[in-house]
Write an enzyme that holds these catalytic residues in place. Sequence first.
Site, PDB file in Angstrom:
ATOM      1  N   ASP A 131     -18.702   5.320   5.335  1.00 11.96           N
ATOM      2  CA  ASP A 131     -18.852   5.581   6.823  1.00 11.96           C
ATOM      3  C   ASP A 131     -19.913   6.221   7.177  1.00 11.96           C
ATOM      4  O   ASP A 131     -20.635   6.005   8.293  1.00 11.96           O
ATOM      5  CB  ASP A 131     -17.360   6.090   7.342  1.00 11.96           C
ATOM      6  CG  ASP A 131     -16.423   5.131   7.583  1.00 11.96           C
ATOM      7  OD1 ASP A 131     -16.461   3.964   7.490  1.00 11.96           O
ATOM      8  OD2 ASP A 131     -15.131   5.642   7.694  1.00 11.96           O
ATOM      9  N   THR A 161       0.788  -1.096   0.006  1.00  6.66           N
ATOM     10  CA  THR A 161       0.039   0.059  -0.184  1.00  6.66           C
ATOM     11  C   THR A 161       0.972   1.350  -0.109  1.00  6.66           C
ATOM     12  O   THR A 161       2.216   1.109   0.541  1.00  6.66           O
ATOM     13  CB  THR A 161      -0.768   0.016   1.299  1.00  6.66           C
ATOM     14  OG1 THR A 161      -1.728   1.133   1.247  1.00  6.66           O
ATOM     15  CG2 THR A 161      -0.163   0.072   2.605  1.00  6.66           C
ATOM     16  N   ARG A 167     -11.285  -3.701   9.591  1.00 10.34           N
ATOM     17  CA  ARG A 167      -9.616  -3.717   9.073  1.00 10.34           C
ATOM     18  C   ARG A 167      -8.921  -4.057  10.609  1.00 10.34           C
ATOM     19  O   ARG A 167      -7.892  -4.887  10.604  1.00 10.34           O
ATOM     20  CB  ARG A 167      -9.192  -2.085   8.715  1.00 10.34           C
ATOM     21  CG  ARG A 167      -7.925  -2.242   8.192  1.00 10.34           C
ATOM     22  CD  ARG A 167      -7.594  -1.024   7.495  1.00 10.34           C
ATOM     23  NE  ARG A 167      -8.567  -0.762   6.277  1.00 10.34           N
ATOM     24  CZ  ARG A 167      -9.658  -0.209   6.296  1.00 10.34           C
ATOM     25  NH1 ARG A 167     -10.037   0.659   7.287  1.00 10.34           N
ATOM     26  NH2 ARG A 167     -10.615   0.229   5.132  1.00 10.34           N
ATOM     27  N   LYS A 192     -13.962   3.651  16.083  1.00 10.60           N
ATOM     28  CA  LYS A 192     -14.044   2.786  14.612  1.00 10.60           C
ATOM     29  C   LYS A 192     -12.752   1.881  14.396  1.00 10.60           C
ATOM     30  O   LYS A 192     -12.928   0.901  14.331  1.00 10.60           O
ATOM     31  CB  LYS A 192     -14.069   3.992  13.568  1.00 10.60           C
ATOM     32  CG  LYS A 192     -14.189   3.223  12.222  1.00 10.60           C
ATOM     33  CD  LYS A 192     -13.983   3.851  11.146  1.00 10.60           C
ATOM     34  CE  LYS A 192     -13.731   2.743   9.894  1.00 10.60           C
ATOM     35  NZ  LYS A 192     -13.445   3.507   8.660  1.00 10.60           N
ATOM     36  N   PHE A 208     -13.990   7.622   5.928  1.00  7.41           N
ATOM     37  CA  PHE A 208     -14.109   8.038   4.567  1.00  7.41           C
ATOM     38  C   PHE A 208     -15.250   6.995   3.878  1.00  7.41           C
ATOM     39  O   PHE A 208     -15.800   6.259   4.732  1.00  7.41           O
ATOM     40  CB  PHE A 208     -12.632   7.606   3.815  1.00  7.41           C
ATOM     41  CG  PHE A 208     -12.261   6.365   4.233  1.00  7.41           C
ATOM     42  CD1 PHE A 208     -11.676   5.741   5.227  1.00  7.41           C
ATOM     43  CD2 PHE A 208     -12.223   5.469   2.996  1.00  7.41           C
ATOM     44  CE1 PHE A 208     -11.572   4.550   5.456  1.00  7.41           C
ATOM     45  CE2 PHE A 208     -12.004   4.118   3.182  1.00  7.41           C
ATOM     46  CZ  PHE A 208     -11.663   3.374   4.368  1.00  7.41           C
ATOM     47  N   GLY A 209     -15.295   6.745   2.626  1.00  8.02           N
ATOM     48  CA  GLY A 209     -15.816   6.049   1.857  1.00  8.02           C
ATOM     49  C   GLY A 209     -17.458   5.763   2.425  1.00  8.02           C
ATOM     50  O   GLY A 209     -18.403   6.761   2.412  1.00  8.02           O
ATOM     51  N   ASN A 249      -0.759   3.877   1.435  1.00 10.35           N
ATOM     52  CA  ASN A 249      -1.693   4.683   2.151  1.00 10.35           C
ATOM     53  C   ASN A 249      -0.926   4.638   3.688  1.00 10.35           C
ATOM     54  O   ASN A 249      -0.770   3.579   4.338  1.00 10.35           O
ATOM     55  CB  ASN A 249      -2.750   3.660   2.309  1.00 10.35           C
ATOM     56  CG  ASN A 249      -3.904   4.611   3.489  1.00 10.35           C
ATOM     57  OD1 ASN A 249      -3.545   5.034   4.208  1.00 10.35           O
ATOM     58  ND2 ASN A 249      -5.112   4.692   2.774  1.00 10.35           N
ATOM     59  N   ASP A 290      -7.715  -6.200   0.949  1.00  6.38           N
ATOM     60  CA  ASP A 290      -8.553  -5.796   0.114  1.00  6.38           C
ATOM     61  C   ASP A 290      -9.702  -5.505   1.148  1.00  6.38           C
ATOM     62  O   ASP A 290     -10.145  -6.374   1.806  1.00  6.38           O
ATOM     63  CB  ASP A 290      -8.469  -6.626  -0.772  1.00  6.38           C
ATOM     64  CG  ASP A 290      -9.310  -5.956  -2.219  1.00  6.38           C
ATOM     65  OD1 ASP A 290      -8.979  -4.732  -2.340  1.00  6.38           O
ATOM     66  OD2 ASP A 290     -10.430  -6.697  -2.643  1.00  6.38           O
TER      67      ASP A 290
HETATM   68  P1  IMP Z   1      -9.358  -0.643   0.184  1.00  4.63           P
HETATM   69  O1  IMP Z   1      -9.424  -2.010  -0.063  1.00  4.63           O
HETATM   70  O2  IMP Z   1      -9.134  -0.678   1.754  1.00  4.63           O
HETATM   71  O3  IMP Z   1      -8.811   0.355  -0.575  1.00  4.63           O
HETATM   72  O4  IMP Z   1     -11.212  -0.320   0.158  1.00  4.63           O
HETATM   73  C1  IMP Z   1     -11.773  -0.342  -0.990  1.00  4.63           C
HETATM   74  C2  IMP Z   1     -13.149   0.476  -0.685  1.00  4.63           C
HETATM   75  O5  IMP Z   1     -14.135  -0.051   0.201  1.00  4.63           O
HETATM   76  C3  IMP Z   1     -12.933   2.068  -0.291  1.00  4.63           C
HETATM   77  O6  IMP Z   1     -12.802   2.968  -1.345  1.00  4.63           O
HETATM   78  C4  IMP Z   1     -14.236   2.332   0.439  1.00  4.63           C
HETATM   79  O7  IMP Z   1     -15.375   2.612  -0.596  1.00  4.63           O
HETATM   80  C5  IMP Z   1     -14.772   0.900   0.930  1.00  4.63           C
HETATM   81  N1  IMP Z   1     -14.393   0.855   2.494  1.00  4.63           N
HETATM   82  C6  IMP Z   1     -13.371  -0.037   2.887  1.00  4.63           C
HETATM   83  N2  IMP Z   1     -12.855   0.346   4.109  1.00  4.63           N
HETATM   84  C7  IMP Z   1     -14.045   1.132   4.698  1.00  4.63           C
HETATM   85  C8  IMP Z   1     -14.087   1.903   5.568  1.00  4.63           C
HETATM   86  O8  IMP Z   1     -13.606   1.399   6.953  1.00  4.63           O
HETATM   87  N3  IMP Z   1     -15.184   2.531   5.787  1.00  4.63           N
HETATM   88  C9  IMP Z   1     -15.955   3.024   4.732  1.00  4.63           C
HETATM   89  N4  IMP Z   1     -15.613   2.496   3.420  1.00  4.63           N
HETATM   90  C10 IMP Z   1     -14.794   1.476   3.174  1.00  4.63           C
END
Ligand code: IMP
Length: 194
Positions: free
Chosen positions: A154, A8, A180, A174, A151-152, A10, A71
Amino acid sequence: MKEIVFATHNAHKASEIRNILGDSVKVKTLTDINLFEEIPENGNTFEENSFLKADFVRARVSDFTMCIADDSGLMVEALDGAPGVFSARYAGEPADDKRNVAKLLDNLKGVENRRAKFVTVITALINDKSYSFRGEIEGVIIDECRGTNGFGYDPVFVPDGYDLTFAQLPSEVKNSISHRARAIRKFVDFINNL
Ligand code: IMP
């Protein structure tokens, strides 16, 4: 000291894992090892995608380095598990949290069953072996956005046992109950017992 490359860029994700791991393991991100190639992510499951990412990185680092990748996504019961592995780009390219949430609320208009879960899968590759660790948190999707943290998805996700969305809860809360965090804890238990 054990060393891990985490697939990552990130910094938030890296610090979340470092906080739980402590000082006994060094975690390097792709930025730390100057790997800026785009990583393929075209699997159908979180397991496949996290494996693909970890495997891509393994091919570019020493055999003796452990590679991990994660993921994540949201699975909504009434939508047969969508947006799932397409969570980041649910409303199309470019990825946009606001449009994704709007599409989700639209698709759930008038739908009674609001059950959903967030899922994270971490894949760890050590030599020629692959291990995966799954964390989930269940809850419901409400019908409007509440809160500004995170984000996302939430702002529309209320975890079971709480009255607030992930975007209203303090980030420490959270981060202690999230999908995660749960996957990371499973991975950390595993690596500490190696
Ligand atoms: P990633 O695989 O961690 O990059 O997550 C992929 C997508 O899933 C993100 O872009 C969000 O749309 C959604 N997502 C994953 N984890 C979260 C979270 O903790 N809160 C909100 N959305 C999440």
